[in-house]
Design a protein around this motif. Structure first.
Motif, PDB file in Angstrom:
ATOM      1  N   LEU A 169     -44.673  61.086  54.108  1.00  0.00           N
ATOM      2  CA  LEU A 169     -43.456  61.775  53.709  1.00  0.00           C
ATOM      3  C   LEU A 169     -43.169  62.891  54.692  1.00  0.00           C
ATOM      4  O   LEU A 169     -44.037  63.709  54.971  1.00  0.00           O
ATOM      5  N   GLN A 170     -41.938  62.941  55.223  1.00  0.00           N
ATOM      6  CA  GLN A 170     -41.601  63.959  56.197  1.00  0.00           C
ATOM      7  C   GLN A 170     -40.607  64.990  55.665  1.00  0.00           C
ATOM      8  O   GLN A 170     -40.669  66.160  56.030  1.00  0.00           O
ATOM      9  N   ALA A 171     -39.668  64.535  54.865  1.00  0.00           N
ATOM     10  CA  ALA A 171     -38.635  65.446  54.363  1.00  0.00           C
ATOM     11  C   ALA A 171     -38.077  64.881  53.071  1.00  0.00           C
ATOM     12  O   ALA A 171     -38.208  63.687  52.785  1.00  0.00           O
ATOM     13  N   ALA A 172     -37.455  65.775  52.299  1.00  0.00           N
ATOM     14  CA  ALA A 172     -36.900  65.343  51.015  1.00  0.00           C
ATOM     15  C   ALA A 172     -35.707  66.213  50.668  1.00  0.00           C
ATOM     16  O   ALA A 172     -35.638  67.378  51.067  1.00  0.00           O
ATOM     17  N   ALA A 173     -34.799  65.643  49.903  1.00  0.00           N
ATOM     18  CA  ALA A 173     -33.629  66.392  49.431  1.00  0.00           C
ATOM     19  C   ALA A 173     -33.221  65.840  48.081  1.00  0.00           C
ATOM     20  O   ALA A 173     -33.535  64.695  47.734  1.00  0.00           O
ATOM     21  N   MET A 174     -32.525  66.659  47.308  1.00  0.00           N
ATOM     22  CA  MET A 174     -32.067  66.224  45.992  1.00  0.00           C
ATOM     23  C   MET A 174     -30.847  65.328  46.127  1.00  0.00           C
ATOM     24  O   MET A 174     -30.003  65.546  46.996  1.00  0.00           O
ATOM     25  N   TYR A 184     -37.865  73.008  45.817  1.00  0.00           N
ATOM     26  CA  TYR A 184     -37.439  74.051  46.749  1.00  0.00           C
ATOM     27  C   TYR A 184     -38.152  75.363  46.480  1.00  0.00           C
ATOM     28  O   TYR A 184     -38.348  76.174  47.379  1.00  0.00           O
ATOM     29  N   ALA A 185     -38.548  75.574  45.231  1.00  0.00           N
ATOM     30  CA  ALA A 185     -39.261  76.812  44.878  1.00  0.00           C
ATOM     31  C   ALA A 185     -40.743  76.715  45.188  1.00  0.00           C
ATOM     32  O   ALA A 185     -41.409  77.724  45.380  1.00  0.00           O
ATOM     33  N   ASP A 186     -41.255  75.505  45.282  1.00  0.00           N
ATOM     34  CA  ASP A 186     -42.689  75.310  45.532  1.00  0.00           C
ATOM     35  C   ASP A 186     -42.875  74.181  46.536  1.00  0.00           C
ATOM     36  O   ASP A 186     -43.469  73.152  46.241  1.00  0.00           O
ATOM     37  N   PRO A 187     -42.364  74.365  47.751  1.00  0.00           N
ATOM     38  CA  PRO A 187     -42.399  73.251  48.705  1.00  0.00           C
ATOM     39  C   PRO A 187     -43.807  72.820  49.084  1.00  0.00           C
ATOM     40  O   PRO A 187     -44.070  71.624  49.219  1.00  0.00           O
ATOM     41  N   LEU A 188     -44.717  73.765  49.240  1.00  0.00           N
ATOM     42  CA  LEU A 188     -46.053  73.408  49.712  1.00  0.00           C
ATOM     43  C   LEU A 188     -46.740  72.493  48.702  1.00  0.00           C
ATOM     44  O   LEU A 188     -47.262  71.440  49.046  1.00  0.00           O
ATOM     45  N   GLY A 189     -46.700  72.894  47.457  1.00  0.00           N
ATOM     46  CA  GLY A 189     -47.390  72.109  46.436  1.00  0.00           C
ATOM     47  C   GLY A 189     -46.685  70.799  46.131  1.00  0.00           C
ATOM     48  O   GLY A 189     -47.310  69.737  46.099  1.00  0.00           O
ATOM     49  N   LEU A 190     -45.392  70.875  45.930  1.00  0.00           N
ATOM     50  CA  LEU A 190     -44.690  69.697  45.426  1.00  0.00           C
ATOM     51  C   LEU A 190     -44.415  68.651  46.493  1.00  0.00           C
ATOM     52  O   LEU A 190     -44.285  67.480  46.184  1.00  0.00           O
ATOM     53  N   PRO A 230     -29.901  71.213  50.188  1.00  0.00           N
ATOM     54  CA  PRO A 230     -30.950  71.572  51.138  1.00  0.00           C
ATOM     55  C   PRO A 230     -31.930  70.435  51.357  1.00  0.00           C
ATOM     56  O   PRO A 230     -32.175  69.613  50.474  1.00  0.00           O
ATOM     57  N   VAL A 231     -32.504  70.445  52.550  1.00  0.00           N
ATOM     58  CA  VAL A 231     -33.538  69.482  52.899  1.00  0.00           C
ATOM     59  C   VAL A 231     -34.835  70.250  53.140  1.00  0.00           C
ATOM     60  O   VAL A 231     -34.836  71.261  53.832  1.00  0.00           O
ATOM     61  N   ILE A 232     -35.901  69.776  52.564  1.00  0.00           N
ATOM     62  CA  ILE A 232     -37.201  70.374  52.823  1.00  0.00           C
ATOM     63  C   ILE A 232     -37.937  69.462  53.790  1.00  0.00           C
ATOM     64  O   ILE A 232     -38.034  68.256  53.557  1.00  0.00           O
ATOM     65  N   ALA A 233     -38.414  70.040  54.881  1.00  0.00           N
ATOM     66  CA  ALA A 233     -39.034  69.238  55.925  1.00  0.00           C
ATOM     67  C   ALA A 233     -40.387  69.813  56.306  1.00  0.00           C
ATOM     68  O   ALA A 233     -40.572  71.032  56.336  1.00  0.00           O
ATOM     69  N   GLN A 245     -43.868  74.098  56.039  1.00  0.00           N
ATOM     70  CA  GLN A 245     -42.697  73.449  55.482  1.00  0.00           C
ATOM     71  C   GLN A 245     -41.557  74.442  55.367  1.00  0.00           C
ATOM     72  O   GLN A 245     -41.779  75.632  55.145  1.00  0.00           O
ATOM     73  N   SER A 246     -40.372  73.941  55.496  1.00  0.00           N
ATOM     74  CA  SER A 246     -39.221  74.833  55.451  1.00  0.00           C
ATOM     75  C   SER A 246     -38.030  74.112  54.853  1.00  0.00           C
ATOM     76  O   SER A 246     -37.965  72.884  54.868  1.00  0.00           O
TER      77      SER A 246
END
Lengths: 77, 117
Positions: free
Chosen positions: A12-17, A57-63, B40-43, B106-107
């Motif tokens: 998984l590299q990136a995600a969006a709603m 978005y509030a917990d990117p590292l964990g989720l 937003p995109v998280i990458a 991650q950002s």
């Protein structure tokens, strides 16, 4: 809930709603629209995931790690 | 040519609570600006995200887009790699930008930008 995920080589590299695929959203003349296109080697998928990932978005590292594990478990990576 | 258009949300694009995609923009062959636009995109660090965007297919001249880096920011750095523009035989114009997350982790980002002419 629906998410758009970008993967490469089974990771998984990136995600969006929502559905962020460019070809799906660019349909309405006269409106500002944007979406994601795959880079070479990337795959873009729209997946249905548990609602808890709405907090990503509030917990990117964990989720993100958890989302990746969920997608692997379901054979989507 | 001067036109006023609404910056709206296209079908299928979701917003998180607190973000705003709707804004009035004034265009003079590209002086429109947009900020905090779209979902937003998280990458992960090192990942390049490729965006395409359109103003209803209109040719608004030279457009420039970049990352609006959202919380948590934690020293996040993004690099804008390419800007692009395409036009179909029917005259529908699409703009492109590639944005790389240069870490440290991650950002989250969405788009900001506007015209240069």
């Amino acid at each position: 809930m629906i998410m758009t995920v970008i993967t490469r080589d089974g990771e998984l590299q990136a995600a969006a709603m929502g559905d962020m695929r460019w070809s799906e959203v660019a349909k309405e003349p006269g409106k500002f629209q944007a979406g994601l296109s795959a880079e070479p080697g990337q795959t873009i998928k729209v997946v249905e995931v548990p609602d808890k990932f709405g907090r990503i978005y509030a917990d990117p590292l964990g989720l993100m790690a958890e989302l990746g594990a969920e997608l692997k478990r379901r054979g989507l990576l | 040519m001067k036109a006023t258009g609404a910056l709206g949300v296209g079908a299928g694009i979701a917003l998180t609570a607190g973000t705003t995609a709707a804004a009035e923009t004034e265009s003079d062959h590209g002086t429109n600006a947009f900020d905090n636009a779209l979902a937003p995109v998280i990458a992960n660090a090192g990942v390049t995200v490729s965006w395409a965007y359109t103003f209803g297919g209109a040719d608004l001249g030279v457009q420039f887009a970049g990352p609006n880096i959202l919380p948590p920011q934690n020293g996040a750095r993004h690099t804008i790699l390419d800007q692009g523009k395409s036009i179909t035989a029917a005259g529908f114009v699409t703009y492109f930008v590639r944005i790389r997350n240069d870490g440290p982790g991650q950002s989250v980002h969405n788009l900001e930008g506007g015209g240069l002419t």
